[in-house]
Scaffold this active site. Structure first.
Site, PDB file in Angstrom:
ATOM      1  N   GLU A 123       0.910 -13.752  12.224  1.00  0.00           N
ATOM      2  CA  GLU A 123       1.120 -12.327  13.265  1.00  0.00           C
ATOM      3  C   GLU A 123       1.096 -11.126  11.845  1.00  0.00           C
ATOM      4  O   GLU A 123       1.513 -11.613  10.874  1.00  0.00           O
ATOM      5  CB  GLU A 123       2.617 -12.642  13.555  1.00  0.00           C
ATOM      6  CG  GLU A 123       2.501 -13.511  14.193  1.00  0.00           C
ATOM      7  CD  GLU A 123       2.133 -13.770  15.585  1.00  0.00           C
ATOM      8  OE1 GLU A 123       2.070 -12.319  15.658  1.00  0.00           O
ATOM      9  OE2 GLU A 123       1.086 -14.602  16.243  1.00  0.00           O
TER      10      GLU A 123
ATOM     11  N   THR B 122     -10.871  -6.659  -5.527  1.00  0.00           N
ATOM     12  CA  THR B 122     -12.146  -6.858  -6.429  1.00  0.00           C
ATOM     13  C   THR B 122     -12.961  -5.387  -5.986  1.00  0.00           C
ATOM     14  O   THR B 122     -13.554  -5.115  -6.858  1.00  0.00           O
ATOM     15  CB  THR B 122     -13.333  -7.817  -5.866  1.00  0.00           C
ATOM     16  OG1 THR B 122     -13.104  -7.935  -4.553  1.00  0.00           O
ATOM     17  CG2 THR B 122     -13.378  -8.881  -6.578  1.00  0.00           C
TER      18      THR B 122
ATOM     19  N   ASP C 202       0.882  -1.450   0.128  1.00  0.00           N
ATOM     20  CA  ASP C 202       0.196   0.102   0.094  1.00  0.00           C
ATOM     21  C   ASP C 202       0.830   1.097  -0.387  1.00  0.00           C
ATOM     22  O   ASP C 202       1.809   0.942   0.333  1.00  0.00           O
ATOM     23  CB  ASP C 202      -0.739   0.063   1.335  1.00  0.00           C
ATOM     24  CG  ASP C 202      -2.189   1.078   0.255  1.00  0.00           C
ATOM     25  OD1 ASP C 202      -2.389   1.423  -0.058  1.00  0.00           O
ATOM     26  OD2 ASP C 202      -2.802   0.886   2.313  1.00  0.00           O
ATOM     27  N   GLY C 203      -0.047   2.554  -0.582  1.00  0.00           N
ATOM     28  CA  GLY C 203       1.073   3.727  -0.427  1.00  0.00           C
ATOM     29  C   GLY C 203       2.206   4.285  -1.789  1.00  0.00           C
ATOM     30  O   GLY C 203       2.458   5.074  -1.675  1.00  0.00           O
TER      31      GLY C 203
ATOM     32  N   ASN D 296     -10.819  -2.147  -6.005  1.00  0.00           N
ATOM     33  CA  ASN D 296      -9.655  -1.181  -7.276  1.00  0.00           C
ATOM     34  C   ASN D 296     -10.147  -0.600  -8.183  1.00  0.00           C
ATOM     35  O   ASN D 296     -10.135  -0.263  -9.398  1.00  0.00           O
ATOM     36  CB  ASN D 296      -8.216  -2.266  -6.813  1.00  0.00           C
ATOM     37  CG  ASN D 296      -7.896  -2.350  -5.860  1.00  0.00           C
ATOM     38  OD1 ASN D 296      -7.262  -3.107  -5.587  1.00  0.00           O
ATOM     39  ND2 ASN D 296      -7.983  -1.432  -5.769  1.00  0.00           N
TER      40      ASN D 296
ATOM     41  N   GLY E  63       0.350   5.429  -4.324  1.00  0.00           N
ATOM     42  CA  GLY E  63      -0.141   6.386  -4.621  1.00  0.00           C
ATOM     43  C   GLY E  63       0.197   7.963  -3.709  1.00  0.00           C
ATOM     44  O   GLY E  63       0.801   9.064  -4.365  1.00  0.00           O
ATOM     45  N   ARG E  64       0.401   7.407  -2.518  1.00  0.00           N
ATOM     46  CA  ARG E  64       0.647   8.588  -1.806  1.00  0.00           C
ATOM     47  C   ARG E  64       2.618   8.578  -2.289  1.00  0.00           C
ATOM     48  O   ARG E  64       2.419  10.301  -2.113  1.00  0.00           O
ATOM     49  CB  ARG E  64       0.897   8.055  -0.063  1.00  0.00           C
ATOM     50  CG  ARG E  64      -0.801   8.537   0.145  1.00  0.00           C
ATOM     51  CD  ARG E  64      -0.896   7.573   1.498  1.00  0.00           C
ATOM     52  NE  ARG E  64      -2.083   6.785   1.139  1.00  0.00           N
ATOM     53  CZ  ARG E  64      -1.397   5.664   2.376  1.00  0.00           C
ATOM     54  NH1 ARG E  64      -1.253   5.872   3.837  1.00  0.00           N
ATOM     55  NH2 ARG E  64      -1.821   4.098   1.743  1.00  0.00           N
ATOM     56  N   TRP E  65       2.807   7.899  -2.048  1.00  0.00           N
ATOM     57  CA  TRP E  65       4.735   8.120  -3.006  1.00  0.00           C
ATOM     58  C   TRP E  65       4.975   8.648  -3.806  1.00  0.00           C
ATOM     59  O   TRP E  65       5.689   9.819  -3.906  1.00  0.00           O
ATOM     60  CB  TRP E  65       5.177   6.587  -2.841  1.00  0.00           C
ATOM     61  CG  TRP E  65       6.590   6.715  -2.812  1.00  0.00           C
ATOM     62  CD1 TRP E  65       7.380   6.414  -1.937  1.00  0.00           C
ATOM     63  CD2 TRP E  65       7.119   6.518  -4.279  1.00  0.00           C
ATOM     64  NE1 TRP E  65       8.643   6.483  -3.039  1.00  0.00           N
ATOM     65  CE2 TRP E  65       8.468   6.639  -4.753  1.00  0.00           C
ATOM     66  CE3 TRP E  65       6.413   7.065  -5.444  1.00  0.00           C
ATOM     67  CZ2 TRP E  65       9.411   6.751  -5.468  1.00  0.00           C
ATOM     68  CZ3 TRP E  65       7.483   6.886  -6.657  1.00  0.00           C
ATOM     69  CH2 TRP E  65       9.288   7.376  -6.596  1.00  0.00           C
TER      70      TRP E  65
ATOM     71  N   ARG F 174       1.733  -4.916   6.103  1.00  0.00           N
ATOM     72  CA  ARG F 174       0.936  -4.655   5.829  1.00  0.00           C
ATOM     73  C   ARG F 174       2.020  -3.088   5.340  1.00  0.00           C
ATOM     74  O   ARG F 174       2.198  -2.318   6.480  1.00  0.00           O
ATOM     75  CB  ARG F 174      -0.192  -3.910   6.197  1.00  0.00           C
ATOM     76  CG  ARG F 174      -1.327  -2.548   5.296  1.00  0.00           C
ATOM     77  CD  ARG F 174      -2.879  -2.038   5.314  1.00  0.00           C
ATOM     78  NE  ARG F 174      -3.074  -1.087   4.415  1.00  0.00           N
ATOM     79  CZ  ARG F 174      -4.288  -1.254   4.277  1.00  0.00           C
ATOM     80  NH1 ARG F 174      -5.642  -2.580   4.878  1.00  0.00           N
ATOM     81  NH2 ARG F 174      -4.492  -0.684   2.461  1.00  0.00           N
TER      82      ARG F 174
ATOM     83  N   HIS G 219       2.807   3.549  -9.190  1.00  0.00           N
ATOM     84  CA  HIS G 219       2.771   2.069  -9.937  1.00  0.00           C
ATOM     85  C   HIS G 219       4.074   1.503  -9.981  1.00  0.00           C
ATOM     86  O   HIS G 219       4.655  -0.262  -9.315  1.00  0.00           O
ATOM     87  CB  HIS G 219       1.430   1.753 -10.474  1.00  0.00           C
ATOM     88  CG  HIS G 219       0.041   2.483  -9.223  1.00  0.00           C
ATOM     89  ND1 HIS G 219      -0.017   1.643  -8.196  1.00  0.00           N
ATOM     90  CD2 HIS G 219      -0.827   3.031  -9.396  1.00  0.00           C
ATOM     91  CE1 HIS G 219      -0.789   2.007  -7.874  1.00  0.00           C
ATOM     92  NE2 HIS G 219      -1.842   2.596  -9.026  1.00  0.00           N
TER      93      HIS G 219
HETATM   94  C1  FPP Z   1      -1.348   0.304  -3.660  1.00  0.00           C
HETATM   95  O1  FPP Z   1      -1.241   1.005  -3.388  1.00  0.00           O
HETATM   96  C2  FPP Z   1      -1.219  -0.688  -4.319  1.00  0.00           C
HETATM   97  C3  FPP Z   1      -1.835  -0.660  -6.051  1.00  0.00           C
HETATM   98  C4  FPP Z   1      -3.567  -0.929  -6.077  1.00  0.00           C
HETATM   99  C5  FPP Z   1      -1.423  -2.053  -7.018  1.00  0.00           C
HETATM  100  C6  FPP Z   1      -0.173  -2.341  -6.270  1.00  0.00           C
HETATM  101  C7  FPP Z   1       0.744  -2.913  -7.468  1.00  0.00           C
HETATM  102  C8  FPP Z   1       2.219  -2.668  -7.657  1.00  0.00           C
HETATM  103  C9  FPP Z   1       2.901  -2.640  -6.536  1.00  0.00           C
HETATM  104  C10 FPP Z   1       2.353  -2.829  -8.963  1.00  0.00           C
HETATM  105  C11 FPP Z   1       3.081  -3.883  -9.348  1.00  0.00           C
HETATM  106  C12 FPP Z   1       2.546  -5.484  -9.389  1.00  0.00           C
HETATM  107  C13 FPP Z   1       2.661  -6.419 -10.194  1.00  0.00           C
HETATM  108  C14 FPP Z   1       2.064  -7.479  -9.343  1.00  0.00           C
HETATM  109  C15 FPP Z   1       3.400  -5.677 -10.540  1.00  0.00           C
HETATM  110  P1  FPP Z   1      -2.395   2.734  -3.499  1.00  0.00           P
HETATM  111  O2  FPP Z   1      -2.334   3.455  -4.909  1.00  0.00           O
HETATM  112  O3  FPP Z   1      -3.562   2.398  -3.490  1.00  0.00           O
HETATM  113  O4  FPP Z   1      -1.534   4.142  -2.722  1.00  0.00           O
HETATM  114  P2  FPP Z   1      -2.465   5.231  -1.858  1.00  0.00           P
HETATM  115  O5  FPP Z   1      -3.009   4.491  -0.890  1.00  0.00           O
HETATM  116  O6  FPP Z   1      -0.840   5.758  -1.069  1.00  0.00           O
HETATM  117  O7  FPP Z   1      -2.956   5.927  -2.886  1.00  0.00           O
END
Ligand code: FPP
EC number: 2.5.1.-
Length: 266
Positions: A233, A92, A46-47, A94, A49-51, A214, A63
């Site tokens: 855990e 599901t 997770d994160g 997303n 988008g924020r990154w 997480r 991403h």
């Molecule tokens: C969560 O960050 C991330 C995702 C929904 C997508 C995960 C995908 C990747 C790590 C890319 C590569 C994956 C593969 C399998 C090649 P977010 O967008 O929810 O971030 P935020 O909460 O900061 O908005």
């Protein structure tokens, strides 16, 4: 899985750049207990988008940076001798994101998979998927099928990608499969056990996760592996996924090793 300690130490020594924490890297590696490596590690990445937002970049850049972090997590898992690494790549829920972002993620999954096939072979990694792939674009499904086929003889770590995965829909699906069998007389209600359900989940072939990581600090499960995480855990780190390094992974495993697992007993 057998840990090659020489390779493990070499791997961590090769990157002592991300040491902005008080625990020096060498000391960290020495704290690792090779006798208590988790068999199955699962990650909610997770994160992204924020990154990206923090750097004034488009979410897509987050991403893409997330892909690099995932590549590192795969290698770290192999070096640590972990049997199964599973990651939550697309839920599901997303699909509710803007169409452009969904398209980008589908495209990233496919291109990354093809590009990383040599890494999977080199590290003897077998790919598998968790989730309902039938809803994905055909091109993505084709690449996933190719990935499964090309890695099916690899005998090392299993890398399970959760795509279009939701735990409630997975359990509902398992329940429907049981009901159909009860209806056609091949399953008696009194014979339904926890194993009957577990064997109808996408994870039927996998042990339950020992450790769930997480990133980005959120304290929730987000409809991920609700059945399978019953006794796992949990480790939540504020580090955003694209920044999650081999050192952060090591810290998570060391934290796991300090936990006493009782599985509900004393
Ligand atoms: C969560 O960050 C991330 C995702 C929904 C997508 C995960 C995908 C990747 C790590 C890319 C590569 C994956 C593969 C399998 C090649 P977010 O967008 O929810 O971030 P935020 O909460 O900061 O908005």
């Amino acid at each position: 899985m057998q840990v090659d300690t020489a390779l493990l130490y070499e791997y961590f020594a090769a990157d002592d750049t991300k040491t902005n924490q008080p625990d020096a890297p060498r000391e960290l590696v020495e704290r690792l207990n090779l006798e208590r490596i988790p068999k199955h590690v699962s990650i909610i990445m997770d994160g992204n988008g924020r990154w990206a937002q923090a750097r004034g970049k488009d979410r897509s850049q987050g991403h893409k940076a997330g892909v690099a972090a995932l590549r590192e997590a795969v290698t770290t898992s192999v070096r640590l001798g972990i049997d199964v690494l599973s990651v939550y790549a697309f839920s599901t829920e997303n699909w509710k994101r803007p169409q452009a972002e969904v398209n980008l993620l589908m495209h990233l999954f496919a291109t990354t998979l093809v590009r990383e096939l040599p890494l999977f072979h080199q590290e003897n990694v077998r790919l598998m998927f968790i989730g309902d792939l039938t809803q994905l674009p055909q091109a993505t499904q084709d690449v996933f099928a190719q990935g499964l086929e090309e890695t099916k003889h690899n005998t090392g770590m299993v890398f399970a990608l959760a795509v279009n995965y939701g735990s409630r829909s997975e359990i509902t699906r398992a329940l429907k499969l049981c009901c159909k069998q009860v209806h056609d007389g091949t399953l008696a209600i009194d014979d339904i056990t926890e194993d009957t359900i577990a064997s109808r989940l996408y994870t039927a072939q996998l042990p339950d996760p020992d450790l769930l990581i997480r990133t980005s600090g959120e304290m929730r499960l987000s409809n991920y592996l609700l059945w399978q995480l019953a006794y796992s855990e949990l480790y939540v780190t504020p580090v955003l996924w694209p920044d999650f390094s081999r050192w952060d992974y090591l810290r998570a495993v060391i934290a796991y090793q300090t936990r006493t697992r009782r599985f509900g007993g004393l």
